[in-house]
Design a protein around this motif. Structure first.
Motif, PDB file in Angstrom:
ATOM      1  N   ASN A  77       0.803  -1.319  -0.004  1.00 41.58           N
ATOM      2  CA  ASN A  77       0.164  -0.072   0.008  1.00 41.58           C
ATOM      3  C   ASN A  77       0.821   1.411   0.026  1.00 41.58           C
ATOM      4  OD1 ASN A  77      -2.891  -0.888   0.438  1.00 41.58           O
ATOM      5  ND2 ASN A  77      -1.693  -2.077   1.879  1.00 41.58           N
ATOM      6  N   ASP A  78       0.427   2.353  -1.040  1.00 42.23           N
ATOM      7  CA  ASP A  78       1.193   3.537  -0.750  1.00 42.23           C
ATOM      8  C   ASP A  78       0.888   4.213   0.211  1.00 42.23           C
ATOM      9  OD1 ASP A  78       2.363   2.661  -3.389  1.00 42.23           O
ATOM     10  OD2 ASP A  78       0.752   3.591  -4.530  1.00 42.23           O
ATOM     11  N   PRO A  79       1.835   4.985   1.004  1.00 41.86           N
ATOM     12  CA  PRO A  79       1.426   6.124   1.739  1.00 41.86           C
ATOM     13  C   PRO A  79       0.478   7.180   1.242  1.00 41.86           C
ATOM     14  CG  PRO A  79       3.490   6.338   1.156  1.00 41.86           C
ATOM     15  CD  PRO A  79       3.337   5.069   0.652  1.00 41.86           C
ATOM     16  N   GLN A  80      -0.518   7.435   2.028  1.00 38.72           N
ATOM     17  CA  GLN A  80      -1.637   8.420   1.427  1.00 38.72           C
ATOM     18  C   GLN A  80      -1.692   9.633   2.209  1.00 38.72           C
ATOM     19  OE1 GLN A  80      -3.554   7.607  -1.226  1.00 38.72           O
ATOM     20  NE2 GLN A  80      -2.337   5.850  -1.285  1.00 38.72           N
ATOM     21  N   PHE A  81      -1.594  10.867   1.621  1.00 40.57           N
ATOM     22  CA  PHE A  81      -1.557  12.112   2.124  1.00 40.57           C
ATOM     23  C   PHE A  81      -2.985  12.445   2.647  1.00 40.57           C
ATOM     24  CE2 PHE A  81       2.129  12.503  -0.177  1.00 40.57           C
ATOM     25  CZ  PHE A  81       3.066  13.294   0.498  1.00 40.57           C
ATOM     26  N   ILE A  82      -3.095  13.054   3.851  1.00 41.96           N
ATOM     27  CA  ILE A  82      -4.571  13.085   4.430  1.00 41.96           C
ATOM     28  C   ILE A  82      -4.959  14.461   4.205  1.00 41.96           C
ATOM     29  CG2 ILE A  82      -5.776  13.094   6.666  1.00 41.96           C
ATOM     30  CD1 ILE A  82      -3.640  10.939   7.801  1.00 41.96           C
ATOM     31  N   VAL A 128       0.520  12.116   6.782  1.00 42.87           N
ATOM     32  CA  VAL A 128       0.381  10.994   5.900  1.00 42.87           C
ATOM     33  C   VAL A 128      -0.079   9.777   6.653  1.00 42.87           C
ATOM     34  CG1 VAL A 128       1.781   9.505   4.488  1.00 42.87           C
ATOM     35  CG2 VAL A 128       2.098  11.870   4.565  1.00 42.87           C
ATOM     36  N   GLU A 129      -0.759   8.767   5.905  1.00 40.01           N
ATOM     37  CA  GLU A 129      -0.973   7.514   6.513  1.00 40.01           C
ATOM     38  C   GLU A 129      -0.600   6.471   5.678  1.00 40.01           C
ATOM     39  OE1 GLU A 129      -5.313   5.772   8.261  1.00 40.01           O
ATOM     40  OE2 GLU A 129      -5.344   6.855   6.555  1.00 40.01           O
ATOM     41  N   THR A 173      10.076  -0.624  -1.796  1.00 40.29           N
ATOM     42  CA  THR A 173       9.548   0.641  -1.079  1.00 40.29           C
ATOM     43  C   THR A 173       8.518   1.163  -1.823  1.00 40.29           C
ATOM     44  OG1 THR A 173      11.798   1.209  -0.207  1.00 40.29           O
ATOM     45  CG2 THR A 173      10.471   2.972  -0.390  1.00 40.29           C
ATOM     46  N   ARG A 174       7.536   2.201  -1.443  1.00 35.66           N
ATOM     47  CA  ARG A 174       6.608   2.598  -1.988  1.00 35.66           C
ATOM     48  C   ARG A 174       6.392   4.104  -1.783  1.00 35.66           C
ATOM     49  NH1 ARG A 174       3.264  -1.613  -3.880  1.00 35.66           N
ATOM     50  NH2 ARG A 174       1.734  -0.342  -4.841  1.00 35.66           N
ATOM     51  N   THR A 175       5.885   4.715  -2.578  1.00 35.90           N
ATOM     52  CA  THR A 175       6.023   6.364  -2.650  1.00 35.90           C
ATOM     53  C   THR A 175       4.668   6.981  -3.078  1.00 35.90           C
ATOM     54  OG1 THR A 175       7.242   6.783  -4.619  1.00 35.90           O
ATOM     55  CG2 THR A 175       8.572   6.699  -2.796  1.00 35.90           C
ATOM     56  N   SER A 176       4.422   8.075  -2.579  1.00 33.73           N
ATOM     57  CA  SER A 176       3.240   8.886  -3.334  1.00 33.73           C
ATOM     58  C   SER A 176       3.569  10.333  -3.238  1.00 33.73           C
ATOM     59  CB  SER A 176       2.174   8.530  -2.531  1.00 33.73           C
ATOM     60  OG  SER A 176       2.162   9.118  -1.121  1.00 33.73           O
ATOM     61  N   THR A 177       2.805  11.081  -4.164  1.00 32.17           N
ATOM     62  CA  THR A 177       3.091  12.564  -4.160  1.00 32.17           C
ATOM     63  C   THR A 177       1.975  13.295  -3.941  1.00 32.17           C
ATOM     64  OG1 THR A 177       3.168  12.761  -6.433  1.00 32.17           O
ATOM     65  CG2 THR A 177       5.317  12.205  -5.546  1.00 32.17           C
TER      66      THR A 177
END
Length: 419
Positions: free
Chosen positions: A145-150, A173-174, A239-243
């Motif tokens: 699961n990618d980290p998610q900005f809240i 972030v979650e 590793t997983r990323t999100s922007t």
């Protein structure tokens, strides 16, 4: 005889009952139910029933994940199955024989939805009632699961006088993955803008503060686009990323004085310019562009040459400079005077609401004394030059003639003396 016969009859019946019970016990003992085979050298004892097995949540469907092994004391054929609604939604028997059965996944596991699954196996030898065995399997979390900005979208309104080195926005972030897959870091970079206006402080708990590290100026840059990057610490399988984008709107505050338009100002008039006639129009606008204030104009008391100040005035609203009193010949020449542009805003300081400009004024005579014609001067100069050169030539000629006559007389005397 009667008694003996009666006793003999009872004994016979008893023997029959004993024989029936013996046959019944033999029949019951003759067929035992099947059971799962024990796994050798396990303590506590484990069985080939998949109990407490662990499966990754990225386990593929349709392939064998486990082989069940059971046995029947009577060597009866064993039918393996899953009790309805007791695990058959995710697992199924794909193939089996008398003692073995292979198990496959019907659908993907998801640790974040369900960490364990309960299954009830049925072993049926078609002689005895099916034997039920309840087991539990565990799902292993992976970094899927990618980290998610809240709280997206991220928009921040920041006054251009916001203090430097203070926070303008807090990011959260979650990551629903657990364990080592859950932690991570938040970084940032500015898009299409030279870096150096903002920075980010990562608190290490999936929160961070975007801080201002340079002064803002609405008149220079009214907005910024920042890119936030959340990267987790997981490495299984990767590793997983999100922007996310953070748009910063710079809010204009009244911190800029009026700006003059069309400087420098210069005007030329005559001493006969009519009273109340406009000689020049000056203009200024509020240096703060978002909500500009109205500008009013005044002739400053700071005018160095106060004598000219009394003759001129300015329209407070239009910026038109006009002659207030009749100009006199004594004013002919150059003059400088100061005009003030003042924003109509009582909340500002003088430094941010007043601007000055200098107007250079040249006053000329309307009817000046005529100057000599340059052509006439040239003629006179030429005539004088000719006369001077003529006198000089005559003088030189006279001297030459005198010398010639003197030399001739001397020569004649010398000849006479010779004779």
């Amino acid at each position: 005889m009667v008694i003996c016969n009666r006793d003999s009859s009872l004994s016979h019946n008893s023997l029959l009952w004993l024989l029936f019970v013996s046959v019944l016990v033999t029949v019951v003992q003759a067929n035992s139910p099947p059971s799962f085979a024990p796994i050798p050298n396990t303590n506590p004892q484990k069985y080939y029933d998949m109990d407490k097995e662990r499966f990754r949540e990225d386990q593929q469907t349709g392939i064998v994940i486990y082989t069940l092994i059971a046995s029947d004391p009577d060597a009866d054929n064993i039918d393996f199955s899953i009790k309805t609604d007791h695990g058959d939604d995710f697992f199924e028997i794909s193939s089996q024989n008398n003692t073995h059965a292979t198990v496959v996944l019907k659908q993907l596991l998801d640790y974040e939805s369900k960490t364990t699954h309960d299954i009830t196996w049925l072993l049926d030898d078609r002689v005895n009632s099916a034997v039920e065995t309840e087991i539990t399997v565990y799902v292993l979390d992976i970094n899927d699961n990618d980290p998610q900005f809240i709280g997206l979208p991220y928009l921040a309104d920041v006054n251009e006088n916001h203090p430097v080195f203070t926070s303008i926005f807090t990011v959260s972030v979650e990551d629903i993955d657990e364990g080592t897959n859950q932690g991570g870091s938040i970084t940032m970079y500015e898009k299409n803008i030279t870096a150096g206006t903002f920075d980010i402080i990562d608190h290490g708990d999936w929160t961070a503060d975007v801080i201002l590290i340079a002064e803002l100026d609405y008149e220079v840059t009214a907005g910024y686009e920042l890119t936030l990057v959340a990267e987790d610490d997981g490495n299984d399988p990767a590793t997983r990323t999100s922007t996310a984008s953070l748009t910063v709107f710079v809010i204009d505050v009244q911190d800029e004085p009026p700006m003059w338009i069309g400087e420098p100002y210069f005007v030329r008039v005559t001493d006969e310019t009519e009273v109340n006639s406009t000689i020049l129009t000056v203009a200024a606008r509020d240096g703060d562009r978002s909500e500009p204030n109205e500008i009013e104009y005044f002739v400053s008391n700071e005018t160095v040459e106060s004598d000219i100040g009394g003759y001129l005035d300015i329209n407070q609203f239009s910026g038109e400079i006009f002659v207030r009193e009749e100009l006199v010949e004594e004013l002919v020449g150059h003059h400088n005077f100061t005009i003030l542009a003042v924003e109509n805003d009582d909340t500002q300081t003088l430094a941010t609401k007043v601007s000055r400009t200098t107007v250079r004024l040249e006053i000329e005579l309307a009817n000046p004394i005529p100057d000599a014609d340059p052509a006439d001067l040239t003629t006179v100069a030429t005539t004088i030059t000719v006369l001077v050169f003529g006198l000089i030539a005559a003088l030189i000629l006279g001297i030459c003639m005198y010398n010639t006559d003197t030399n001739f007389k001397k020569s004649k005397k010398n000849k006479i003396a010779a004779y």
